[in-house]
Design an enzyme around this catalytic site. Sequence first.
Site, PDB file in Angstrom:
ATOM      1  N   SER A  18       0.795  -1.235   0.000  1.00 47.50           N
ATOM      2  CA  SER A  18       0.000   0.000   0.000  1.00 47.50           C
ATOM      3  C   SER A  18       0.824   1.279   0.000  1.00 47.50           C
ATOM      4  O   SER A  18       0.303   2.347  -0.293  1.00 47.50           O
ATOM      5  CB  SER A  18      -0.954   0.020   1.200  1.00 47.50           C
ATOM      6  N   LYS A  34       0.976   4.827   6.656  1.00 53.67           N
ATOM      7  CA  LYS A  34       0.260   5.675   5.700  1.00 53.67           C
ATOM      8  C   LYS A  34       0.846   7.079   5.701  1.00 53.67           C
ATOM      9  O   LYS A  34       1.627   7.450   6.561  1.00 53.67           O
ATOM     10  CB  LYS A  34      -1.231   5.765   6.058  1.00 53.67           C
TER      11      LYS A  34
END
EC number: 3.4.21.89
Length: 198
Positions: A35, A110
């Site tokens: 990701s 993230k």
Amino acid sequence: MKELFSWGKTIVFSLAIFIVISIFVFQPYTVNGSSMEPTFIGTDPYDEEQKGDRVFVSKSSYKLFGEPKAGDIIVIDSRTYKPRTLVDELKEHPLVAIFKESPDNYKWIKRVIGEPGDRLELKQGTLYRNGEELNEDYIFEGMDGSFEAITVPEDHVFVLGDNRNHSGDSRMIGTIPYENIVGKVMVRYFPFNKLNLF
């Protein structure tokens, strides 16, 4: 016997210092999944040779030096319904993790895209913050789809993965409360040829 006792005290003291540092100051973290590509390469369960980037996470940055900023790379606890406690910190400690069969899959790495008060909107693959198009040279590819405008609440951040089309993030779990931020990524220390400060 006296020397053995002295060595034992030294070992116990050293372990105590290590535990305190890794709970409150710094902790190593292994990137999993894809990701955050291309910024970070994660462990691939189907490829034993791809071990994943290793980073040090500062757990005291936001407690001592201000709030998260757009562009910061952070590790979050994705269980936004559950406030983090000291018990979580102890369970996630590297010494405890040795005995776990599986990693803590609820901890995600993230990038902060929105700070409290920011208005975010994705239109036709283009991301806007407070009405201005974001120039994101770090993303893997353009983002598919769109989402309605959202204003980030107080004491929250909005996060996305750099590999936008293959990332679970705030589009799925909503904004992240400050208390669910594990820490800020400060340095990648492995692989050695990709050593980098963030």
